[in-house]
Design an enzyme around this catalytic site. Sequence first.
Site, PDB file in Angstrom:
ATOM      1  N   GLY A  86       0.849  -1.199   0.000  1.00  0.00           N
ATOM      2  CA  GLY A  86       0.000   0.000   0.000  1.00  0.00           C
ATOM      3  C   GLY A  86       0.874   1.234   0.000  1.00  0.00           C
ATOM      4  O   GLY A  86       2.101   1.159   0.129  1.00  0.00           O
ATOM      5  N   ASP A 249       3.393  -4.743  -7.642  1.00  0.00           N
ATOM      6  CA  ASP A 249       2.821  -3.481  -7.150  1.00  0.00           C
ATOM      7  C   ASP A 249       3.386  -2.291  -7.916  1.00  0.00           C
ATOM      8  O   ASP A 249       2.885  -1.174  -7.775  1.00  0.00           O
ATOM      9  CB  ASP A 249       3.064  -3.316  -5.640  1.00  0.00           C
TER      10      ASP A 249
HETATM   11  P1  AMP Z   1       8.770   0.887  -3.777  1.00  0.00           P
HETATM   12  O1  AMP Z   1      10.009   0.081  -3.748  1.00  0.00           O
HETATM   13  O2  AMP Z   1       9.016   2.363  -3.859  1.00  0.00           O
HETATM   14  O3  AMP Z   1       7.804   0.417  -4.799  1.00  0.00           O
HETATM   15  O4  AMP Z   1       8.083   0.686  -2.353  1.00  0.00           O
HETATM   16  C1  AMP Z   1       7.604  -0.573  -1.903  1.00  0.00           C
HETATM   17  C2  AMP Z   1       6.707  -0.366  -0.716  1.00  0.00           C
HETATM   18  O5  AMP Z   1       7.424   0.217   0.376  1.00  0.00           O
HETATM   19  C3  AMP Z   1       5.514   0.535  -0.968  1.00  0.00           C
HETATM   20  O6  AMP Z   1       4.445  -0.001  -0.252  1.00  0.00           O
HETATM   21  C4  AMP Z   1       5.983   1.846  -0.401  1.00  0.00           C
HETATM   22  O7  AMP Z   1       4.900   2.675  -0.020  1.00  0.00           O
HETATM   23  C5  AMP Z   1       6.792   1.412   0.802  1.00  0.00           C
HETATM   24  N1  AMP Z   1       7.804   2.397   1.194  1.00  0.00           N
HETATM   25  C6  AMP Z   1       8.949   2.719   0.533  1.00  0.00           C
HETATM   26  N2  AMP Z   1       9.644   3.667   1.206  1.00  0.00           N
HETATM   27  C7  AMP Z   1       8.936   3.971   2.317  1.00  0.00           C
HETATM   28  C8  AMP Z   1       9.119   4.880   3.417  1.00  0.00           C
HETATM   29  N3  AMP Z   1      10.171   5.675   3.501  1.00  0.00           N
HETATM   30  N4  AMP Z   1       8.160   4.898   4.367  1.00  0.00           N
HETATM   31  C9  AMP Z   1       7.087   4.104   4.307  1.00  0.00           C
HETATM   32  N5  AMP Z   1       6.857   3.226   3.309  1.00  0.00           N
HETATM   33  C10 AMP Z   1       7.755   3.146   2.325  1.00  0.00           C
HETATM   34 MG    MG Z   2       6.109   1.175  -5.613  1.00  0.00          MG
END
Ligand code: AMP
Ligand code: MG
Length: 483
Positions: A86, A249
Amino acid sequence: MSFFDRYTQLGSQFAVMHSPRLANSVNPEKLNLLLWNEDVANKYAIAIDKGQAHLYLSGHTPLKNSTASALAYSGHQFGHFNPTLGDGRAHIIGSFNDNSGNTYDLQLKGSGATPFSRGGDGLCALGPAVREFVMSQAIDALGVPTTECLSVVATGDDVYRESLLPGAIVCRVASSHIRVGSFQYLALQQDKKGLQQLLDMAIERYYPEITAQGDDRLVEFLRAVCKKQVALIIHWMRVGFVHGVMNTDNTLVGGETIDYGPCAMLEGFSFEQVFSSIDRHGRYAFGQQPNIASWNCARLAESLLMLFAANEKHAVERMSDVLAEYASDFNNQYQLMWANKLGLLEWREDDASLLSELLGILKTEGLDYTNSFAALTNLTFENPLSCFEVPKELSPWLPKWRARINEYNRSQVCALMRSVNPAIIPRNALLEQVIQDYYEQGQSKLLEHWLPLLKAPYQYQEYEQCYLEFTSKSASYKTFCGT
Ligand code: AMP
Ligand code: MG
């Protein structure tokens, strides 16, 4: 301009109302609009005054008639299913219709923790925000479907990573945030009604030509998504884009590039090239991307099974038949892509050896993918530019290629090659330099000169060498996720 929410109508907590961290915070003077994409603002007729943008696009001031929300989704990350992902650091602050009536979302990234943060801080450092701003524009200009970036607002607060870094908030414009992982989430909740609504929403937004009903509708949807994924990956392969984190995702069913976290550009040619520091087994290597996109489509197919009226065995058979089309569809378009890059108007079976010989030399000699094809393109010009030089290692191969393209009209070959082979790409070392500039000075002279070039990548002009330079260090360049 009116904003609205479109996801809160879906049940199962698909969209959770949640305010950004800075909503109505007392100290808005710390906010600074660092980067603004006027072209995107104009393209979508986004009526947000630039002078007020730091307030709206940081989440400080809510957009009229809209409520901020974070979306739930599941996803396979590096092949492992995670049921509760999410938006952990993003908020959709509103959806809007452009002048043609197409709906888009404005989403903030780095706008604070949400119910999906899983202990993360919900923040984004300035570097990744700048990366997304530059890369998404370059990728768009290269003709690759992508989410776009409207702005970067510096928050004036620090973000704790390996060191303290200035924080920033990106504003992204996307035709939707419907991911394969969105379907996985609703399927996991066994929410047939929500799944059906999401399907209808996705078809209305992307595939209005699908009029079939019942089981045929599901089959047609999967087929359409597969075709869009094929088209997207062909573009990535054509321009040398390595996404780096093709989790389900991060796969939009509309076939646009999303999530510029650990992405980078292929420089020295190799199908095995990996940049992301966490991709230890090369799952998302340059040459793996077609297989992974197909794998992700299979995960979408699984999520749709519960909507079939037919029994599961029959449903699986029907979806498997569609998934089986991916490979042949991909291969046909892939051949055509290579043919076009070589200036061939059609692909013939014996062109395979011409291509593999070329790619073999690029790989063993560590030659640059973009520069090599740009140099070949340049050879077809009436007045070749002096900034592109065909590497001497290609000398034995050149006569074979010349003999083949001589079968066609030279100006047609030239126009074709020029339309598919970029002269300039967002090179990894230059992007790192721009990021460094922003960290050190809050601005970048380099970006001021470079961005206009990146926005016209097929222009072919006399470039300064610094924009074309490829260092062999590039192969060991590392990118980081979620930073
Ligand atoms: P991503 O690799 O950017 O696709 O992120 C994968 C998941 O990790 C997603 O659910 C993001 O919302 C969550 N996420 C990444 N960085 C953060 C952060 N600094 N704080 C909270 N959630 C994060
Ligand atoms: Mg992402």
